[in-house]
Design a protein around this motif. Structure first.
Motif, PDB file in Angstrom:
ATOM      1  N   SER A  46       1.812  -5.026 -21.128  1.00 39.41           N
ATOM      2  CA  SER A  46       0.640  -4.846 -21.619  1.00 39.41           C
ATOM      3  C   SER A  46      -0.455  -5.693 -21.126  1.00 39.41           C
ATOM      4  CB  SER A  46       0.760  -4.896 -23.300  1.00 39.41           C
ATOM      5  OG  SER A  46       1.043  -6.251 -23.636  1.00 39.41           O
ATOM      6  N   GLY A  47      -0.044  -6.815 -20.452  1.00 38.45           N
ATOM      7  CA  GLY A  47      -1.001  -8.010 -19.828  1.00 38.45           C
ATOM      8  C   GLY A  47      -1.117  -9.191 -21.036  1.00 38.45           C
ATOM      9  N   LYS A  48      -0.422  -9.261 -21.999  1.00 45.08           N
ATOM     10  CA  LYS A  48      -0.603 -10.324 -22.944  1.00 45.08           C
ATOM     11  C   LYS A  48      -0.137 -11.628 -22.436  1.00 45.08           C
ATOM     12  CE  LYS A  48       3.744  -9.503 -25.728  1.00 45.08           C
ATOM     13  NZ  LYS A  48       4.519  -8.814 -24.376  1.00 45.08           N
ATOM     14  N   THR A  49       0.889 -11.829 -21.355  1.00 42.12           N
ATOM     15  CA  THR A  49       1.397 -12.930 -21.076  1.00 42.12           C
ATOM     16  C   THR A  49       0.440 -13.332 -19.954  1.00 42.12           C
ATOM     17  OG1 THR A  49       3.459 -12.560 -21.555  1.00 42.12           O
ATOM     18  CG2 THR A  49       3.315 -14.116 -19.622  1.00 42.12           C
ATOM     19  N   LEU A  50      -0.201 -12.651 -19.217  1.00 43.01           N
ATOM     20  CA  LEU A  50      -0.981 -12.993 -17.988  1.00 43.01           C
ATOM     21  C   LEU A  50      -2.408 -13.425 -18.722  1.00 43.01           C
ATOM     22  CD1 LEU A  50      -0.514  -9.867 -15.292  1.00 43.01           C
ATOM     23  CD2 LEU A  50       0.532 -12.488 -15.406  1.00 43.01           C
ATOM     24  N   THR A  51      -2.833 -12.626 -19.588  1.00 44.49           N
ATOM     25  CA  THR A  51      -4.157 -13.201 -20.234  1.00 44.49           C
ATOM     26  C   THR A  51      -3.819 -14.692 -20.650  1.00 44.49           C
ATOM     27  OG1 THR A  51      -4.298 -10.903 -20.914  1.00 44.49           O
ATOM     28  CG2 THR A  51      -5.599 -12.807 -22.076  1.00 44.49           C
ATOM     29  N   ALA A  52      -2.430 -14.961 -21.544  1.00 43.48           N
ATOM     30  CA  ALA A  52      -2.379 -16.374 -21.935  1.00 43.48           C
ATOM     31  C   ALA A  52      -2.348 -17.350 -20.686  1.00 43.48           C
ATOM     32  CB  ALA A  52      -1.073 -16.282 -22.758  1.00 43.48           C
ATOM     33  N   LEU A  53      -1.561 -16.881 -19.194  1.00 45.12           N
ATOM     34  CA  LEU A  53      -1.567 -17.924 -18.589  1.00 45.12           C
ATOM     35  C   LEU A  53      -2.778 -18.122 -17.584  1.00 45.12           C
ATOM     36  CD1 LEU A  53       1.532 -16.347 -16.723  1.00 45.12           C
ATOM     37  CD2 LEU A  53       1.561 -18.644 -18.028  1.00 45.12           C
ATOM     38  N   LEU A  56      -4.963 -21.298 -18.530  1.00 40.58           N
ATOM     39  CA  LEU A  56      -4.889 -22.859 -17.809  1.00 40.58           C
ATOM     40  C   LEU A  56      -4.723 -22.535 -16.403  1.00 40.58           C
ATOM     41  CD1 LEU A  56      -2.609 -24.625 -20.602  1.00 40.58           C
ATOM     42  CD2 LEU A  56      -5.030 -25.067 -19.809  1.00 40.58           C
ATOM     43  N   GLY A  57      -5.262 -21.629 -15.690  1.00 42.79           N
ATOM     44  CA  GLY A  57      -5.050 -21.311 -14.560  1.00 42.79           C
ATOM     45  C   GLY A  57      -3.393 -21.340 -13.859  1.00 42.79           C
ATOM     46  N   LEU A  58      -2.725 -20.661 -14.590  1.00 40.06           N
ATOM     47  CA  LEU A  58      -1.146 -20.762 -14.443  1.00 40.06           C
ATOM     48  C   LEU A  58      -0.991 -19.317 -13.799  1.00 40.06           C
ATOM     49  CD1 LEU A  58      -0.014 -22.696 -17.387  1.00 40.06           C
ATOM     50  CD2 LEU A  58      -0.369 -23.305 -15.218  1.00 40.06           C
ATOM     51  N   TYR A  73     -13.733 -23.123 -22.428  1.00 41.32           N
ATOM     52  CA  TYR A  73     -13.414 -23.900 -23.426  1.00 41.32           C
ATOM     53  C   TYR A  73     -14.238 -25.190 -23.814  1.00 41.32           C
ATOM     54  CZ  TYR A  73     -10.483 -27.853 -25.430  1.00 41.32           C
ATOM     55  OH  TYR A  73     -10.112 -29.069 -26.123  1.00 41.32           O
ATOM     56  N   ASP A  74     -14.611 -25.276 -25.035  1.00 45.17           N
ATOM     57  CA  ASP A  74     -15.626 -26.546 -25.645  1.00 45.17           C
ATOM     58  C   ASP A  74     -16.690 -26.534 -24.631  1.00 45.17           C
ATOM     59  OD1 ASP A  74     -16.095 -28.222 -27.441  1.00 45.17           O
ATOM     60  OD2 ASP A  74     -14.775 -29.833 -26.557  1.00 45.17           O
ATOM     61  N   GLY A  75     -17.396 -25.377 -24.306  1.00 44.86           N
ATOM     62  CA  GLY A  75     -18.440 -25.356 -23.449  1.00 44.86           C
ATOM     63  C   GLY A  75     -18.479 -25.716 -21.974  1.00 44.86           C
ATOM     64  N   ARG A  76     -17.149 -25.710 -21.697  1.00 44.69           N
ATOM     65  CA  ARG A  76     -16.780 -25.809 -20.125  1.00 44.69           C
ATOM     66  C   ARG A  76     -16.224 -24.693 -19.542  1.00 44.69           C
ATOM     67  NH1 ARG A  76     -12.871 -30.998 -20.052  1.00 44.69           N
ATOM     68  NH2 ARG A  76     -13.117 -30.683 -22.115  1.00 44.69           N
ATOM     69  N   LEU A  77     -16.346 -24.210 -18.426  1.00 39.04           N
ATOM     70  CA  LEU A  77     -15.874 -22.979 -17.680  1.00 39.04           C
ATOM     71  C   LEU A  77     -14.724 -23.282 -17.067  1.00 39.04           C
ATOM     72  CD1 LEU A  77     -17.066 -20.254 -17.485  1.00 39.04           C
ATOM     73  CD2 LEU A  77     -18.260 -20.923 -15.153  1.00 39.04           C
ATOM     74  N   LEU A  78     -13.646 -23.201 -17.793  1.00 38.37           N
ATOM     75  CA  LEU A  78     -12.416 -23.482 -17.108  1.00 38.37           C
ATOM     76  C   LEU A  78     -12.025 -22.965 -15.863  1.00 38.37           C
ATOM     77  CD1 LEU A  78      -9.855 -23.574 -20.211  1.00 38.37           C
ATOM     78  CD2 LEU A  78     -10.871 -25.406 -19.117  1.00 38.37           C
ATOM     79  N   LEU A  86      -8.790 -29.396 -14.244  1.00 38.83           N
ATOM     80  CA  LEU A  86      -8.114 -28.307 -14.923  1.00 38.83           C
ATOM     81  C   LEU A  86      -6.732 -29.327 -15.601  1.00 38.83           C
ATOM     82  CD1 LEU A  86      -8.130 -25.694 -16.005  1.00 38.83           C
ATOM     83  CD2 LEU A  86      -6.746 -24.798 -14.078  1.00 38.83           C
ATOM     84  N   ALA A  87      -5.990 -30.016 -14.656  1.00 42.93           N
ATOM     85  CA  ALA A  87      -4.868 -30.611 -15.008  1.00 42.93           C
ATOM     86  C   ALA A  87      -5.171 -31.704 -16.232  1.00 42.93           C
ATOM     87  CB  ALA A  87      -4.277 -31.542 -13.909  1.00 42.93           C
ATOM     88  N   ALA A  88      -6.312 -32.224 -16.342  1.00 46.48           N
ATOM     89  CA  ALA A  88      -6.579 -33.120 -17.485  1.00 46.48           C
ATOM     90  C   ALA A  88      -6.808 -32.403 -18.767  1.00 46.48           C
ATOM     91  CB  ALA A  88      -8.124 -33.955 -16.934  1.00 46.48           C
TER      92      ALA A  88
END
Lengths: 326, 333
Positions: A46-53, A56-58, A73-78, A86-88
């Motif tokens: 269904s794409g749920k895992t890919l959406t989650a990944l 964090l760019g995973l 995230y919190d005003g930042r474009l991840l 991203l690692a931070a």
């Protein structure tokens, strides 16, 4: 949503081939606020895992990539941060727990090393990291944290490893926890402990939670709001109680009907959903659920419905639930 | 009481390894399955339920105790195939790993028919294969498909058709719906109910999914660390459990109904998973996790006794409460 801590807008994930683009996630909008627990429900594919990944760019890239969309995230474009930035964010602000703990832990390192390493990377000194490691291992209900700390992954059971993974995710006191079927492989008793633990932490720290699962029981038990995914899109989004009381998409209604409930008679026929979930990269025009939908009509074969307001819910269905009675 | 198809009496199973401790996977399990009925077996991973499944179909010998099918003792096959294969068949969790990826559906079914001498000509085998597919609600167009061309639900139906090819009396179903998508589980469950009604099959249904076990089973046996701790009709076992472990297990299942989660369900079943190997503690094996444990529980192992008609449990506390007040539910809900 103005107060969204993490927000996905128009997220499309797939492969870019020579001539065309093959999409697996086909335009997902989701948001989670501080202290909110969002469930993403869907079957395999269904794409749920890919959406989650993707948050964090995973994404397993190549071949998969974020084709379009914004993840804020919190005003930042991840999705525009470089690897270092991203690692931070990863671990310290947004932490992720995966379905299979064995593949996400290094088999050659002791549990202690793996957790302190993460904490040290985010700036804790040696003593702080050691202290915090012991603390989080105790918090996830491991009976003998000192032994677990010294153990290598293969010396622990699946349930213990999954709790180690959750401890690791929580060690950095993240503001968002993204969990992908973290309890699916576990016994219900262990699952119950983990759900209680996440609830406790969530209440105490105001952490936002995104819980990806196929288990509607877990959804009912844990989350405030649910997004149901089908063929790469969100087909219904609602407050959990509304979703269970008044499903607004025929797929949600069918899923609920297919489970034996307390009201279902012993050996009574369960509601079947004919057919199987489609491959989102090979969709014909129209609503992707129409092949399995008892209420499909002409329009459903012509045009894929967008998410439409249905009372307090949103559903991607041309028919209002009141009109389902054919 | 109907005809007993399968009876296991005081079955134990020990695994020895050159290094490391003796693993006692089963510690005296006794169960019986009657014709046309379903025995559900539930328990956490490591409780011995899959080991029991392998013993019941004769894939492994018991260390002690007996397993009888239709009154004849089951022993693992020596070299050839088991004489019990015609009576009992096992259906596994993952249909794709139990089907040969290089065999079409018709070849997979024909192989079984050939081995058991059930259809002599090629045409007869194909016709029988088509009939078997029809029993599991798959059309003849599936005959020439390979496993990778099947969905999970279809593959599991083929696996069930293959098990039915020898016309067994009993199917041992080891987590038959756990690997399937939620939307196709109902289809397999409905099929199992229909086949049982039509063919008078008996089932041993092993699962960690209590809702599915409750749905299909007439009787339920709850296992903990290699032993049955509670057994009886499905309703009383799950709804008025005698053993605190059953109560904790049932309470831990998240119910897909938000109106039932107003309060936190049940008591926490303890802080540690059951040890997978090694010796359980003295006394009742459940006492370290048990909220109701008393001094006697740490020293004397309770026996599995019939505390209420047809309803057995191995618990000192439940036994005393039932003796004092037979009407009251022994485990506070």
């Amino acid at each position: 949503m103005a107060d969204a801590l993490l927000e996905l807008r128009g997220v499309r994930i797939g492969m870019r081939e020579r001539r065309r683009q093959r999409e697996i996630v086909r335009g997902v909008d989701l948001a989670v606020a501080v202290g909110e627990k969002l469930g993403i429900v869907g079957e395999s594919g269904s794409g749920k895992t890919l959406t989650a990944l993707s948050v964090l760019g995973l994404l397993p890239s190549p071949p998969l990539r974020l084709l379009a969309g914004r993840i804020t995230y919190d005003g930042r474009l991840l999705n525009e941060l470089d690897d270092k930035a991203l690692a931070a964010v990863r671990g310290a602000e947004i932490a992720m727990v995966y379905q299979d703990p064995m593949t996400s832990l290094n088999p050659l390192l002791r549990i202690r090393t793996q957790i302190t390493e993460t904490l040290r990377a985010h700036g804790a000194d040696r003593a702080e990291a050691a202290e915090r490691t012991r603390q989080v291992l105790g918090q996830v209900g491991l009976a003998d944290p000192e032994r677990v700390e010294r153990a290598f992954p293969h010396e622990l059971s699946g349930g213990m490893l999954q709790r180690v993974m959750i401890a690791m995710a929580l060690a950095g006191s993240p503001r968002v926890l993204i969990a992908d079927e973290p309890t699916t492989a576990l016994d219900v008793t262990i699952q119950q402990q983990i759900l209680e633990l996440v609830e406790d932490l969530q209440v105490r720290t105001g952490m936002a939670v995104v819980w990806v699962t196929h288990d509607l029981g877990v959804v009912a038990r844990l989350v405030d709001r649910v997004a149901v995914m089908y063929a790469g899109r969100v087909v219904e989004e609602a407050a959990t109680a509304d979703l269970f009381a008044r499903p607004s998409h025929p797929y949600t209604a069918a899923l609920l009907g297919s489970l034996p409930q307390t009201s279902t008679g012993h050996r009574d026929r369960l509601t079947q959903i004919g057919g199987t979930p489609p491959d989102p990269t090979r969709l014909a025009a129209g609503c992707p659920f129409r092949w399995r939908c008892p209420y499909a009509f002409d329009r459903c074969t012509e045009e894929e419905p967008p998410l439409l307001e249905r009372g307090s819910s949103r559903a991607a269905c041309w028919k209002e639930p009141a009109a389902w009675a054919r | 009481m109907g005809e007993v198809i399968l009876r296991a009496s005081q079955v134990t199973k020990e695994y020895r390894s050159r290094r490391g401790p003796l693993v006692r996977a089963l510690r005296g399990v006794s169960i019986a399955v009657e014709a046309g009925r379903t025995l559900g077996i539930v328990g956490e991973s490591g409780c011995g339920k899959s080991t029991l499944a392998r013993l019941l179909v004769g894939l492994e010998p018991a260390t002690s105790g007996t397993v009888e099918l239709l009154g004849r003792p089951v022993a693992p096959p020596r070299g050839g195939r088991s004489p019990f294969a015609r009576t009992v068949q096992l259906v596994f969790q993952d249909p794709f790993s139990s089907l040969d990826p290089r065999l079409t559906v018709v070849s997979a079914l024909a192989e079984v028919l050939k081995v058991h001498g059930l259809a002599t000509s090629r045409e007869a085998r194909r016709a029988r294969a088509a009939a078997l597919l029809e029993m599991v609600a798959l059309g003849p167009r599936f005959l020439d498909r390979y496993p990778h061309e099947l969905s999970g639900g279809q593959a599991q139906r083929v696996a069930i058709a293959r098990a039915l090819a020898v016309e067994p009396r009993l199917l041992v179903l080891d987590e038959p719906t756990s690997a399937l998508d939620v939307s196709v589980r109902a289809e397999v469950m409905n099929l199992l109910v229909r086949l049982q009604d039509e063919l008078g099959l008996s089932y041993v249904f092993i699962s960690h999914d209590l809702a599915m076990v409750r749905h299909l089973s007439d009787e339920i046996a709850v296992m903990y660390l290699g032993a049955v701790v509670e057994q009886g009709p499905y309703g009383p076992v799950l709804e008025s459990s005698l053993h605190p472990y059953t109560a904790a297990l049932a309470a831990a299942v998240p119910v897909p109904d938000t109106t039932r989660h107003v309060h936190r369900d049940g008591r926490p079943p303890g802080s540690e998973a059951p040890p997978l190997t090694g010796e359980p503690p003295a006394g009742c094996p459940y006492h370290p996790r048990c909220a109701l444990a008393e001094p006697v529980c740490t020293t004397v192992r309770p026996t599995l006794d019939e505390l209420l008609p047809g309803h057995l449990a191995a618990c000192h506390v439940a036994a005393r409460r039932v003796a004092v007040a037979p009407g009251a539910p022994p485990v506070p809900g």
